[in-house]
Structures are given as C-alpha cells and as structure tokens.
Scaffold this motif. Structure first.
Motif, PDB file in Angstrom:
ATOM      1  N   GLN A  32       0.839  -1.199   0.000  1.00 41.93           N
ATOM      2  CA  GLN A  32       0.000   0.000   0.000  1.00 41.93           C
ATOM      3  C   GLN A  32       0.870   1.243   0.000  1.00 41.93           C
ATOM      4  N   VAL A  33       0.522   2.190  -0.829  1.00 37.79           N
ATOM      5  CA  VAL A  33       1.272   3.444  -0.946  1.00 37.79           C
ATOM      6  C   VAL A  33       0.589   4.506  -0.101  1.00 37.79           C
ATOM      7  N   ALA A  34       1.412   5.261   0.623  1.00 36.55           N
ATOM      8  CA  ALA A  34       0.846   6.302   1.483  1.00 36.55           C
ATOM      9  C   ALA A  34       0.147   7.360   0.644  1.00 36.55           C
ATOM     10  N   MET A  35      -1.091   7.635   0.979  1.00 36.17           N
ATOM     11  CA  MET A  35      -1.864   8.647   0.259  1.00 36.17           C
ATOM     12  C   MET A  35      -2.607   9.507   1.245  1.00 36.17           C
ATOM     13  N   GLU A  36      -2.898  10.718   0.812  1.00 32.12           N
ATOM     14  CA  GLU A  36      -3.747  11.601   1.591  1.00 32.12           C
ATOM     15  C   GLU A  36      -5.179  11.352   1.173  1.00 32.12           C
ATOM     16  N   LYS A  37      -5.976  10.861   2.105  1.00 29.85           N
ATOM     17  CA  LYS A  37      -7.353  10.522   1.765  1.00 29.85           C
ATOM     18  C   LYS A  37      -8.289  11.603   2.262  1.00 29.85           C
ATOM     19  N   ALA A  38      -8.927  12.255   1.328  1.00 25.35           N
ATOM     20  CA  ALA A  38      -9.954  13.235   1.627  1.00 25.35           C
ATOM     21  C   ALA A  38     -11.287  12.577   1.262  1.00 25.35           C
ATOM     22  N   PRO A  39     -12.416  13.220   1.521  1.00 23.67           N
ATOM     23  CA  PRO A  39     -13.701  12.597   1.213  1.00 23.67           C
ATOM     24  C   PRO A  39     -13.777  12.043  -0.203  1.00 23.67           C
ATOM     25  N   HIS A  40     -13.231  12.737  -1.186  1.00 27.73           N
ATOM     26  CA  HIS A  40     -13.351  12.254  -2.557  1.00 27.73           C
ATOM     27  C   HIS A  40     -12.018  12.353  -3.303  1.00 27.73           C
ATOM     28  N   SER A  41     -10.913  12.198  -2.600  1.00 24.42           N
ATOM     29  CA  SER A  41      -9.623  12.328  -3.289  1.00 24.42           C
ATOM     30  C   SER A  41      -8.594  11.382  -2.699  1.00 24.42           C
ATOM     31  N   TYR A  42      -7.752  10.838  -3.563  1.00 21.06           N
ATOM     32  CA  TYR A  42      -6.604  10.021  -3.192  1.00 21.06           C
ATOM     33  C   TYR A  42      -5.409  10.616  -3.916  1.00 21.06           C
ATOM     34  N   LEU A  43      -4.634  11.403  -3.218  1.00 24.67           N
ATOM     35  CA  LEU A  43      -3.545  12.138  -3.866  1.00 24.67           C
ATOM     36  C   LEU A  43      -2.211  11.551  -3.446  1.00 24.67           C
ATOM     37  N   PRO A  44      -1.291  11.282  -4.395  1.00 24.17           N
ATOM     38  CA  PRO A  44       0.021  10.734  -4.038  1.00 24.17           C
ATOM     39  C   PRO A  44       0.889  11.788  -3.372  1.00 24.17           C
ATOM     40  N   THR A  45       1.747  11.350  -2.497  1.00 22.29           N
ATOM     41  CA  THR A  45       2.699  12.259  -1.850  1.00 22.29           C
ATOM     42  C   THR A  45       4.097  12.107  -2.434  1.00 22.29           C
ATOM     43  N   ALA A  46       4.249  11.240  -3.429  1.00 23.66           N
ATOM     44  CA  ALA A  46       5.522  11.014  -4.111  1.00 23.66           C
ATOM     45  C   ALA A  46       5.206  10.633  -5.553  1.00 23.66           C
ATOM     46  N   PRO A  47       6.197  10.665  -6.451  1.00 33.64           N
ATOM     47  CA  PRO A  47       5.924  10.246  -7.837  1.00 33.64           C
ATOM     48  C   PRO A  47       5.311   8.852  -7.889  1.00 33.64           C
ATOM     49  N   MET A  48       4.264   8.699  -8.669  1.00 35.62           N
ATOM     50  CA  MET A  48       3.510   7.447  -8.717  1.00 35.62           C
ATOM     51  C   MET A  48       3.091   7.165 -10.156  1.00 35.62           C
ATOM     52  N   CYS A 111      -1.902  -5.654 -12.594  1.00 35.46           N
ATOM     53  CA  CYS A 111      -3.354  -5.614 -12.542  1.00 35.46           C
ATOM     54  C   CYS A 111      -4.038  -5.809 -13.881  1.00 35.46           C
ATOM     55  N   VAL A 112      -3.269  -6.167 -14.938  1.00 36.02           N
ATOM     56  CA  VAL A 112      -3.849  -6.331 -16.273  1.00 36.02           C
ATOM     57  C   VAL A 112      -3.504  -7.729 -16.777  1.00 36.02           C
ATOM     58  N   MET A 113      -4.514  -8.446 -17.275  1.00 36.81           N
ATOM     59  CA  MET A 113      -4.306  -9.809 -17.759  1.00 36.81           C
ATOM     60  C   MET A 113      -3.258  -9.830 -18.859  1.00 36.81           C
ATOM     61  N   GLY A 114      -2.560 -10.940 -18.960  1.00 36.68           N
ATOM     62  CA  GLY A 114      -1.411 -11.045 -19.846  1.00 36.68           C
ATOM     63  C   GLY A 114      -1.716 -10.805 -21.305  1.00 36.68           C
ATOM     64  N   SER A 115      -2.938 -11.068 -21.750  1.00 33.37           N
ATOM     65  CA  SER A 115      -3.289 -10.892 -23.157  1.00 33.37           C
ATOM     66  C   SER A 115      -3.714  -9.475 -23.505  1.00 33.37           C
ATOM     67  N   ARG A 116      -3.762  -8.612 -22.548  1.00 26.10           N
ATOM     68  CA  ARG A 116      -4.209  -7.242 -22.776  1.00 26.10           C
ATOM     69  C   ARG A 116      -3.074  -6.258 -22.440  1.00 26.10           C
ATOM     70  N   SER A 117      -3.245  -5.022 -22.819  1.00 25.36           N
ATOM     71  CA  SER A 117      -2.261  -3.975 -22.521  1.00 25.36           C
ATOM     72  C   SER A 117      -2.985  -2.683 -22.182  1.00 25.36           C
ATOM     73  N   CYS A 118      -2.272  -1.761 -21.551  1.00 27.21           N
ATOM     74  CA  CYS A 118      -2.858  -0.477 -21.174  1.00 27.21           C
ATOM     75  C   CYS A 118      -1.781   0.588 -21.148  1.00 27.21           C
ATOM     76  N   ASP A 119      -2.213   1.826 -21.172  1.00 26.35           N
ATOM     77  CA  ASP A 119      -1.298   2.950 -20.993  1.00 26.35           C
ATOM     78  C   ASP A 119      -1.054   3.161 -19.511  1.00 26.35           C
ATOM     79  N   CYS A 120       0.052   3.832 -19.225  1.00 22.75           N
ATOM     80  CA  CYS A 120       0.378   4.164 -17.837  1.00 22.75           C
ATOM     81  C   CYS A 120       0.466   5.683 -17.695  1.00 22.75           C
ATOM     82  N   ARG A 121       0.117   6.168 -16.544  1.00 20.54           N
ATOM     83  CA  ARG A 121       0.142   7.608 -16.273  1.00 20.54           C
ATOM     84  C   ARG A 121       1.081   7.883 -15.108  1.00 20.54           C
ATOM     85  N   LEU A 122       1.994   8.810 -15.321  1.00 18.27           N
ATOM     86  CA  LEU A 122       2.933   9.217 -14.275  1.00 18.27           C
ATOM     87  C   LEU A 122       2.409  10.480 -13.605  1.00 18.27           C
TER      88      LEU A 122
END
Length: 564
Positions: A32-48, A111-122
């Motif tokens: 689990q990555v440390a995040m700031e949890k607000a009512p409707h937000s999960y914001l990273p505190t480091a590059p993710m 988190c993605v099945m081996g036969s599929r692919s996805c983009d990643c967001r930094l």
C-alpha cells in the motif's frame, strides 16, 4: 481536476479488489502506498505510476487468472490503479527559465491480464505547501488614475480577491492625499467579506486628489505587525511619483529589518511612465518581493493578476545560498534573493572571482515553517552569452541602487555594462549619425550607443556628421510635475518626427542594398514595390533590434559600408 483524479484512483482501487494473487507463490500484491485521503480524493505524496483502465474486464492477475465474472461497460474517465513500484529516480536540470525533468524507474503492471495492454500515467505531485496569505492592498486613487486606469485596477483587484482562500486574511487601503480603509484590521476572506469588499471598491474608488505613498505604507506595516505562520504581503499599486521616495525606502528598510525573516514582502506595481519605476523596484528588492508594471491601461488587469499569482503562490521563503564565501569576490543580483513562487522561475545572477565550487547549497523555509535544504549542481554555460541574457536584470537592479544611494560610481558601472551588452540604460543614449559622401543618391545613417557624459558636439566636429539623439528606451525616474498636475498616464508624447524620418531613410535603403545581391529581376521588382512597407516595418524593428544587440547587423544591411 483534483476531484476527477481522486475519483479515478478510487475507482481503480475498487477494481483492483477483483485480482486474486494466490497462496504460497512468489507473486505478492503490491504494498500500500501512502496517500492523503480526503472525502473524494486520493492524492500521491511522491511520484507514482498508474495503470489507465478504460475496459474494466481487463483487470486481472497476469499470472493467475481469477475467473471473475465479466464486467460490462467502460470507465470514463479511466480508472487509475497504482502500480507496484520497484524504484524511481527524479532528476531536474534547469537552464534559466526552462527545466528538464527526467524520471527513471521500474514498476510491475500487476493488474492487467497477460493478453491485454494499457497505458500508464505518471503523476508527480507539486508542493501545495504555499504560505497562508495575509495581504494588504494599497491602491492609488489620485486624480491621474481617472478613467480606464482605475477601472482596470478595480477589475484586477476584484480578480485577486476572488483567488483568496477562506483561511487567508486581507484589507484594502485606498490613498490619494489621504487614506481610506476597507476595515480597521485584517478580515478573513470569506465569501461574504469578498462581496462586501467588491462593493466597497465600486463605491470608494473615485479618482481625485494628490499622492501620498508613505502614509498608507506605514498603515499597512502596522496592520501586519502581529502576523503568525505566514509571510505578510503588501501589494502597492500606483501611477505617480513623489518627492520623498528615498525617505520612504529608508523607512521601509528600517521596519523590515526590525521584523526579521518574517517581515512583509512588498509587491509593487507601476502604471504608466510618470511613476518612478526604480523606486518601486527598490521597495520590492529590499523586502524580497517582486515588481511589475503596465505602461498602457489595457494591460493593467493582466499584469496585476500575474503579479498577484506570484505573490500568493510562495512555496519557499528566506532563500540563501551558502558556499559562496569561498570565492575571492562575488556580486549577487538581486542582492536580497526573493521568495520562490510556484510556476515562476527564480533567476539569480552575479559575478565572481576565484574558483567556483562544483555545487551550491540553497536553504529556505517551506509553507509549513520547516527548513528546506537542497544541493544545486553547477553546470558550465557553454555557448550561452549569459552576460547578455541577464544584463537587463542586472542593469535594473544596479540602476535602482544607484538612484537610491545617488552613487556616481554605480552609474558609471551601469553605463559601461549597457554599452558592452547593447542593453539600454538610464545613463546611456542611442544616437543617429548621418553623413553625406560625394554625390550619393541617398542619405545613410548609423546607430550607436554612448554614455550620457560624452560630448556630442565634439563628436559632431570630429566626424563631420549630423547627430540626432533617439528617444530613450529606458523608463526614467518618474515625473513629479505630471504627478502633481494629475496628468493621466500616456497623455503626452514626445516629438519623434525628425528621428522617425531619419530611420525611414535608413530603412528605405534596405531593399536597394538587398537587390544588389540578387540577379532575379522579379525579385528586384517585388522589393521595389514592397519598399514603403519595408521602410515602415524596419523603422519599427530598429528599436527592438537595439534591445538584443542586433542593431549593428541591421546597420550593415541598411547602410552602405563606411557611411555610418
């Protein structure tokens, strides 16, 4: 934007619960990555890095199929699932106002099945530890502000008030010969208070009277005398010049020194050419603030908002640079390093003697009042004429210092720097030399820059030519008479007819000079027809070229060799 990002991460975390990681296997779920949890937000505190999931049916363990029921539909915006990070390095290289950020790392798309692919967001979180704002707006409503200048100031001020947070506090002081206060003390920037302030502005901002700058500045200093956990701000807006400007600087400097590191920052804003812009720059310099100006009424709103954005987004304050003491001698411009604002580069320049260290240590204070230290790697500026790049900033700082101290030695230093870098200054003049040789069909002109102290008459006698001083490209030190008479900015323009005529003649030679280099008759005819337009264009361009040190090139093209 933040809410959408947080909702996408929340959706991604819900989808990731479908994944089965198995038992007694080397594959394990990500930590689990440390995040700031607000009512409707999960914001990273480091590059993710996140997996972008448009099709929820692709979410599965790539090693062990979970055989989950098929999920229908699409995610719009895409769900974001935090990926298992194995390591990440972030490097930033700065070149003046440009920064190149390089991020290297490795992660596992778990988190993605081996036969599929996805983009990643930094996602790289930016510091949100801006200082709480306690600001006093000091606004000139003297008679010269009548009309569009004051109307645009009203718009800019209301826009600045709307950007305050509810926990910020503010006050407004309007001044001419007297002062008019929105409140006797700072007020929290609640929605109701902002609306009341806007109404007060529309009722009380009526142009009239003279200009007294010291009284409202002293009142603003007094209002900000008990601030805590913030860096107080004074936002000064004026179009006038007053006789006691040096005294004002001395009084402000004394007040700021007594307040220490948490002293108010003065953000000064000049309107038109009648105010002393070097006085306003000096107020900003001695307080670690910033200065900006609008020379026409139409740009007031834009420049005011830009300056207020810089004032309200301070993220590092009280900046100092260590390890410079090892040098034999050094000069730093500006002499008090201003605060760093989010989205605005901080450029510090200077000169030195000795062996420059390979790294520097910069220190400062963050918005949470904690100290901040960073090592700065020194890089050699190859093939970059840094002396010309930073010359304008250095000349402005030194000119403001020469004005305040009335120091002739600094004036001579500015004049020398101006001539060497071809950057206009208050202590140099551009002039036009016109010579006639033989029976030339056209007159030619050359443009040069000289110190104000040169004897132009002796120059005329020695060269046997006509000398015409070009209009100064510098700002001047204000106009007390225009301020006393409440003349609006831009009401009086100098007579440029003779200078313009000479520049037109110089520019008119351009096409003929270029035609000598062409063998195509069509090209010559085209240039001939375009000659008038070229003359107008090049007349306007000459002044711009002088600012970049390119005027010698223009003279070589426009004027026959040896005539200028």
């Amino acid at each position: 934007m933040v809410d959408v990002f947080g909702k996408s991460v929340e959706d991604g975390l819900k989808l990731s619960k479908r994944i089965y990681f198995g038992k007694d296997r080397a594959v394990s779920p990500p930590k689990q990555v440390a995040m700031e949890k607000a009512p409707h937000s999960y914001l990273p505190t480091a590059p993710m890095v996140y997996a972008e999931i448009f099709d929820p049916s692709m979410v599965d363990n790539p090693d062990i199929p979970s055989y989950q029921p098929h999920v229908h539909g699409r995610c719009d915006p895409p769900a974001l699932i935090p990926l298992q990070m194995n390591g990440i390095v972030l490097e930033a290289e700065c070149y003046l106002d440009t920064m190149i950020v390089t991020v290297t790392g490795s992660w596992r798309v778990h988190c993605v099945m081996g036969s599929r692919s996805c983009d990643c967001r930094l996602a790289i979180p930016m510091s949100d530890q801006a200082f709480k704002k306690e600001v006093v707006f000091v606004v000139d409503i003297s008679g010269s502000m009548k009309g569009r200048p004051l109307e645009n100031v009203k718009n800019g001020l209301c826009a600045a008030l709307s950007k305050l947070n509810p926990e910020d506090s503010f006050n407004i002081i309007a001044f001419n010969g007297e002062t008019y206060l929105f409140s006797s003390s700072l007020e929290l920037a609640t929605k109701e208070t902002i609306e009341n302030a806007s109404q007060w502005i529309s009722i009380n901002f009526i142009a009239g009277g003279g200009t007294n700058i010291l009284l409202p500045l002293n009142q603003a200093m007094e209002m900000l005398s008990n601030t805590r956990d913030s860096i107080p701000l004074i936002f000064l807006i004026t179009d006038g010049s007053v006789e006691d400007e040096r005294h004002i600087c001395d009084v402000m400097k004394s007040n700021l020194t007594n307040r220490g590191s948490m002293a108010p920052r003065i953000f000064s804003f000049g309107i038109g050419s009648y105010c002393n812009h070097y006085f306003l720059q000096m107020l900003a310099l001695i307080s670690r603030g910033h200065y900006d100006a609008a020379y026409d009424a139409d740009s007031i709103d834009l420049h005011m908002q830009r300056l207020f954005t810089a004032a309200s987004t301070t993220i590092v304050a009280n900046i100092t640079i260590d390890t410079l003491e090892c040098l034999d001698a050094h000069e730093v411009y500006p002499f008090h390093i201003p605060d760093l604002s989010s989205g605005s580069p901080l450029i510090v320049s200077g000169r030195y003697q000795g062996n420059f260290p390979d790294s520097l240590k910069a220190k400062g204070m963050l918005g949470d009042m904690n100290n901040f230290v960073i090592d700065l790697k020194v890089q050699k500026g190859k093939d970059i004429p840094l002396d010309k790049v930073v010359a304008k900033r250095q000349i402005d700082v030194l000119t403001a210092q020469a004005w305040l101290m009335e120091d002739k030695a600094i004036e001579e230093k500015v004049a020398k720097m101006s001539i060497q870098t071809s950057v206009p200054s208050e202590y140099t003049h551009w002039f036009l030399l016109q010579t006639n040789k033989g029976k030339q069909a056209s007159e030619s002109s050359g443009i040069q820059q000289v110190s104000n102290k040169i004897d132009l008459q002796r120059l005329v006698d020695s060269k046997g030519c006509k000398v015409i001083l070009l209009r100064s490209l510098s700002m001047g030190f204000g106009d007390l008479n225009a301020t006393a008479e409440n003349i609006p900015p831009g009401s009086v323009e100098g007579d440029l007819s003779e200078t313009a005529d000479m520049l037109v003649k110089a520019a008119s030679n351009c096409c003929g000079k270029l035609a000598n280099c062409c063998c195509c008759m069509c090209c010559i005819k085209t240039c001939s027809r375009m000659n008038d337009q070229c003359a107008i264009f090049l007349t306007q361009l000459c002044t711009v070229l002088s600012c970049f040190g390119c005027i010698s090139c223009c003279s070589d093209v426009c004027c026959p060799s040896g005539d200028g």
